[in-house]
Design an enzyme around this catalytic site. Structure first.
Site, PDB file in Angstrom:
ATOM      1  N   ASN A 104       0.875  -1.176   0.000  1.00  0.00           N
ATOM      2  CA  ASN A 104       0.000   0.000   0.000  1.00  0.00           C
ATOM      3  C   ASN A 104       0.912   1.226   0.000  1.00  0.00           C
ATOM      4  O   ASN A 104       1.448   1.610   1.032  1.00  0.00           O
ATOM      5  CB  ASN A 104      -0.887  -0.040   1.259  1.00  0.00           C
ATOM      6  N   LYS A 158       0.150   4.212  -0.364  1.00  0.00           N
ATOM      7  CA  LYS A 158      -0.514   5.418   0.164  1.00  0.00           C
ATOM      8  C   LYS A 158      -0.257   6.596  -0.800  1.00  0.00           C
ATOM      9  O   LYS A 158      -0.277   6.386  -2.010  1.00  0.00           O
ATOM     10  CB  LYS A 158      -0.054   5.706   1.600  1.00  0.00           C
ATOM     11  N   HIS A 208      -9.773   1.270   4.507  1.00  0.00           N
ATOM     12  CA  HIS A 208      -8.528   1.485   5.261  1.00  0.00           C
ATOM     13  C   HIS A 208      -8.786   2.492   6.385  1.00  0.00           C
ATOM     14  O   HIS A 208      -9.557   3.438   6.211  1.00  0.00           O
ATOM     15  CB  HIS A 208      -7.433   1.992   4.312  1.00  0.00           C
ATOM     16  N   GLU A 244      -7.154   4.926   7.429  1.00  0.00           N
ATOM     17  CA  GLU A 244      -6.890   6.327   7.070  1.00  0.00           C
ATOM     18  C   GLU A 244      -8.070   6.904   6.295  1.00  0.00           C
ATOM     19  O   GLU A 244      -8.363   8.099   6.405  1.00  0.00           O
ATOM     20  CB  GLU A 244      -5.572   6.433   6.283  1.00  0.00           C
ATOM     21  N   GLU A 284      -5.912  -4.725  10.524  1.00  0.00           N
ATOM     22  CA  GLU A 284      -4.915  -3.660  10.682  1.00  0.00           C
ATOM     23  C   GLU A 284      -5.238  -2.858  11.935  1.00  0.00           C
ATOM     24  O   GLU A 284      -6.001  -1.880  11.871  1.00  0.00           O
ATOM     25  CB  GLU A 284      -4.949  -2.731   9.467  1.00  0.00           C
ATOM     26  N   GLY A 334       2.001   2.408  10.927  1.00  0.00           N
ATOM     27  CA  GLY A 334       2.977   3.493  10.817  1.00  0.00           C
ATOM     28  C   GLY A 334       3.628   3.897  12.121  1.00  0.00           C
ATOM     29  O   GLY A 334       4.228   4.971  12.215  1.00  0.00           O
ATOM     30  N   SER A 383       2.961  -1.854  10.592  1.00  0.00           N
ATOM     31  CA  SER A 383       4.404  -1.894  10.886  1.00  0.00           C
ATOM     32  C   SER A 383       5.063  -3.222  10.518  1.00  0.00           C
ATOM     33  O   SER A 383       5.968  -3.691  11.214  1.00  0.00           O
ATOM     34  CB  SER A 383       4.662  -1.551  12.363  1.00  0.00           C
TER      35      SER A 383
END
Ligand code: PGA
Length: 250
Positions: A8, A10, A93, A95, A166, A172, A212
């Site tokens: 991904n 991003k 996701h 985000e 996730e 991250g 991560s």
């Protein structure tokens, strides 16, 4: 079923040239690997340039809208992604949920649209640190799964759906989920899918872990936690490290 390892990217990298170079390097690094299904999900604007390069490494979208076309400024439909050579689409996701107000209901519409087109959704779920500390992880995941898959039939679910666990607190942060905890969550997800759709369907779904992941910890999620894939953010922007992740899962 092969393990599914998804990059991904991003909102990276910054130019077409860098995107194409990164894709080429990655392809080269894993050109001998046949045991794993590797997918790169770049920003939409790079998809057409990568379409002709995709072969041993597939391409996918990071998001899509649920309508086929029309007056939806700024959106990209699942049909457009199909035309661009995508075989996968990341949906829900964290985000997207956090910064773009995605809800379980909009995620459900997107999963339905993606499945209808014959593309494979990578359906993301995960709890925040606050929810985890309050002991609500399973309740949150259950709610996300039941709403996200609401109205979707057994034969559709078993036809290409992957669920990516996730945990938001692991994305991250350099603080990945412990392998034993990831396994426990995977078993919970599969149990829930079995309850709703039956065991035969649960056997056809791949459960991925993301948060991560790097070249050092990737293998343990596949070999110890028995997950069937990984969703990789930051580490996927380095072709060598992503290749190390891919190879370590064989
Ligand atoms: P990360 O991101 O690997 O950088 O933690 C994972 C993701 O958001 O999919």
């Amino acid at each position: 079923m092969k393990n599914l390892i998804v990059a991904n990217w991003k909102m990276n990298p910054g130019t077409v040239k860098d995107a194409e170079n990164l894709f080429d390097s990655l392809k080269k690094e894993i050109k001998e690997v046949k045991e794993v299904e590797a997918v790169v999900c770049p920003p939409f604007v790079y998809l057409s340039g990568l379409k002709s390069k995709a072969d041993n490494v597939k391409i996918g979208g990071q998001n899509c809208f649920w309508e086929e076309k029309g007056a939806y400024t700024g959106e990209v439909s699942f049909l457009m992604l199909k035309d661009l050579g995508c075989s996968y689409v990341i949906v829900g996701h964290s985000e997207r949920r956090k910064y773009f107000s995605e809800t379980n209901e909009t995620v459900n519409k997107k999963i339905k649209a993606v499945l209808k087109t014959g593309l494979n959704p990578i359906f993301c779920i995960g709890e925040t640190q606050e929810e985890r500390s309050a002991g609500k992880t399973e309740a949150i995941l259950k709610q996300q799964i039941i709403s996200g898959l609401g109205g979707i039939k057994d034969n559709e679910v078993s036809n290409g759906l992957a669920i990516a666990y996730e945990p938001v607190w692991a994305i991250g942060t350099g603080n990945p989920c412990d392998t034993a905890e990831a396994k426990k969550v995977k078993d919970f997800i599969l149990g829930l899918i079995s309850e709703v759709y039956g065991e035969a369907v649960s056997k056809k779904i791949r459960i991925l872990y993301g948060g991560s992941v790097n070249g050092k910890n990737a293998r343990s999620y596949i070999k110890e936690a028995e997950l069937q894939g990984l969703l990789v953010g930051g580490a996927s922007l380095d072709a060598e490290e992503f290749a190390e992740i891919v190879r370590s899962t064989i």
